[in-house]
Design an enzyme around this catalytic site. Structure first.
Site, PDB file in Angstrom:
ATOM      1  N   ASP A 185       0.865  -1.169   0.000  1.00 51.35           N
ATOM      2  CA  ASP A 185       0.000   0.000   0.000  1.00 51.35           C
ATOM      3  C   ASP A 185       0.906   1.225   0.000  1.00 51.35           C
ATOM      4  O   ASP A 185       1.644   1.444   0.966  1.00 51.35           O
ATOM      5  CB  ASP A 185      -0.877  -0.040   1.264  1.00 51.35           C
ATOM      6  CG  ASP A 185      -1.859   1.121   1.327  1.00 51.35           C
ATOM      7  OD1 ASP A 185      -1.688   2.101   0.576  1.00 51.35           O
ATOM      8  OD2 ASP A 185      -2.801   1.046   2.140  1.00 51.35           O
TER       9      ASP A 185
ATOM     10  N   ASN B 109       1.649   5.400 -10.618  1.00 50.98           N
ATOM     11  CA  ASN B 109       0.344   5.344 -11.259  1.00 50.98           C
ATOM     12  C   ASN B 109      -0.795   5.112 -10.256  1.00 50.98           C
ATOM     13  O   ASN B 109      -1.928   5.484 -10.517  1.00 50.98           O
ATOM     14  CB  ASN B 109       0.382   4.226 -12.313  1.00 50.98           C
ATOM     15  CG  ASN B 109      -0.999   3.859 -12.804  1.00 50.98           C
ATOM     16  OD1 ASN B 109      -1.652   4.630 -13.495  1.00 50.98           O
ATOM     17  ND2 ASN B 109      -1.465   2.679 -12.424  1.00 50.98           N
TER      18      ASN B 109
ATOM     19  N   SER C 114      -3.622  14.537 -13.702  1.00 53.33           N
ATOM     20  CA  SER C 114      -4.934  14.534 -14.358  1.00 53.33           C
ATOM     21  C   SER C 114      -5.286  15.956 -14.773  1.00 53.33           C
ATOM     22  O   SER C 114      -4.888  16.917 -14.105  1.00 53.33           O
ATOM     23  CB  SER C 114      -6.013  14.041 -13.389  1.00 53.33           C
ATOM     24  OG  SER C 114      -7.309  14.353 -13.877  1.00 53.33           O
TER      25      SER C 114
ATOM     26  N   TYR D   9     -10.206  15.009  -5.173  1.00 50.92           N
ATOM     27  CA  TYR D   9      -9.417  14.365  -6.231  1.00 50.92           C
ATOM     28  C   TYR D   9      -8.684  15.420  -7.062  1.00 50.92           C
ATOM     29  O   TYR D   9      -7.477  15.321  -7.295  1.00 50.92           O
ATOM     30  CB  TYR D   9     -10.331  13.522  -7.120  1.00 50.92           C
ATOM     31  CG  TYR D   9      -9.624  12.900  -8.304  1.00 50.92           C
ATOM     32  CD1 TYR D   9      -8.837  11.760  -8.148  1.00 50.92           C
ATOM     33  CD2 TYR D   9      -9.729  13.453  -9.583  1.00 50.92           C
ATOM     34  CE1 TYR D   9      -8.178  11.185  -9.228  1.00 50.92           C
ATOM     35  CE2 TYR D   9      -9.074  12.877 -10.669  1.00 50.92           C
ATOM     36  CZ  TYR D   9      -8.304  11.753 -10.480  1.00 50.92           C
ATOM     37  OH  TYR D   9      -7.642  11.185 -11.555  1.00 50.92           O
TER      38      TYR D   9
ATOM     39  N   LYS E 111      -4.536  16.024  -7.534  1.00 55.34           N
ATOM     40  CA  LYS E 111      -3.847  16.005  -8.824  1.00 55.34           C
ATOM     41  C   LYS E 111      -3.077  17.305  -9.069  1.00 55.34           C
ATOM     42  O   LYS E 111      -1.982  17.288  -9.637  1.00 55.34           O
ATOM     43  CB  LYS E 111      -4.845  15.711  -9.956  1.00 55.34           C
ATOM     44  CG  LYS E 111      -5.391  14.280  -9.889  1.00 55.34           C
ATOM     45  CD  LYS E 111      -4.271  13.240 -10.032  1.00 55.34           C
ATOM     46  CE  LYS E 111      -4.750  11.814  -9.974  1.00 55.34           C
ATOM     47  NZ  LYS E 111      -3.721  10.821 -10.229  1.00 55.34           N
TER      48      LYS E 111
END
Length: 247
Positions: free
Chosen positions: A64, A91, A146, A159, A163
Site C-alpha cells: 500500500d 500510477n 490529471s 481528487y 492532482k
C-alpha cells in the site's frame, strides 16, 4: 536494442487500467517490471503471467503506497532481486465520485484517504527509490496527474486538489533531484478504464466538447509515459493528453 532492454521499472497500481498497459508495454520492450498492487492481486497475477509467457521478467508485489514501511520493503526487495531501479511510474491513485457542488460529502475521511494515496503515496515511493538512483547516477520518474488538477473539474474536489498537488510536486522534485534523476508527469483527460464503468454519462458530461472526439485508451497514456521515461532532455514537465479537452 531498445532503450528499455534489461532495465528495471516499478509500476504502482500496475495490474489494472493504465498501469497494466504501462507494465505490458515496458515488458514488450525488454524491461524487467515490478507490478505493484494493493487490492488487485488477481489482475496483477494475470499481467505477470502474460509477461512471463512471452519470455520477459515480471514480479508482482503487494504494498500500500500510503504506508511508508510497505513501500520501503518493496524497494528493498527489488534491489535484492535486481540490484538496480531505472525507473518508477507512480500510477496508483484512488478517487471517489462526489458532485462538485456537494461540499458536505467531501468529508475529512475522504480528503485524508485521497491525499494519503495520491500525493503522499507517490512521495513515499520517490523517497524510497532516490538513494538507489543517485548511487547509479541515473533514474527517471513519471507521476500520473490529471486534467482535473488543471481545470479543477473532476470526479470530486478532493481528487482535483490531489492532482494539482502532484503536478506541482513534479516540478519541485525535478529541481530537487537534478541533474541525475528526471521527474515528469502525464496529465490525462478522460480515459476509458473501469473507473468509469457505470459512469459513462458523467464522463462525457465532464469532458464536454472534445475537439478530437475521442476518449483516450490506457495504451495512449502508456505510450506517453514511455516517452517521458526515455527523453533525456525532458524534466519537470506536465504533459496534457486530453484530445483537446482543455483547449
Amino acid at each position: 536494442m531498445s532503450d528499455f532492454e534489461n532495465k528495471v521499472y516499478i509500476i504502482t497500481g500496475g495490474g489494472t487500467g493504465v498501469g497494466r498497459s504501462i507494465s505490458l508495454k515496458l515488458a514488450e520492450r525488454g524491461a524487467k517490471v515490478i507490478i505493484n498492487y494493493r487490492k488487485s492481486k488477481k489482475e496483477a497475477m494475470e499481467v505477470t503471467e502474460k509477461i512471463t509467457e512471452y519470455g520477459r521478467v515480471a514480479l508482482p508485489f503487494k504494498a500500500d503506497v500510503a504506508i511508508e514501511k510497505e513501500v520501503s520493503e518493496m524497494i528493498s526487495h527489488v534491489i535484492k532481486e535486481f540490484g538496480r531501479i531505472d525507473g518508477l511510474v507512480n500510477n496508483a491513485s484512488i478517487t471517489t465520485q462526489i458532485a462538485m457542488n456537494d461540499l458536505e460529502s467531501a468529508t475529512d475521511e475522504i480528503w485524508d484517504s485521497l491525499y494519503e494515496v495520491n500525493v503522499k503515496g507517490m512521495f513515499h515511493c520517490i523517497k524510497a527509490v532516490v538513494p538507489f538512483m543517485k548511487k547509479q547516477g541515473s533514474g527517471a520518474i513519471v507521476n500520473l496527474g490529471s486534467v482535473a488538477g488543471t481545470t479543477g473539474i473532476g470526479s470530486s474536489i478532493p481528487y482535483a486538489a490531489t492532482k494539482a498537488a502532484i503536478h506541482n510536486m513534479t516540478r519541485s522534485l525535478a529541481i530537487a533531484l537534478s541533474p541525475h534523476i528526471r521527474v515528469n508527469c502525464i496529465s490525462p483527460g478522460a480515459i476509458d478504464t473501469r473507473w468509469w464503468s457505470g459512469n459513462k454519462d458523467k464522463m462525457y458530461e465532464l469532458v464536454g466538447n472534445l475537439p478530437l472526439q475521442l476518449i483516450s485508451s490506457p495504451d495512449d497514456i502508456a505510450e506517453a509515459v514511455l516517452f517521458q521515461l526515455t527523453q533525456a532532455s525532458v524534466t519537470g514537465q506536465v504533459f496534457t493528453i486530453d484530445n483537446g479537452q482543455t483547449l
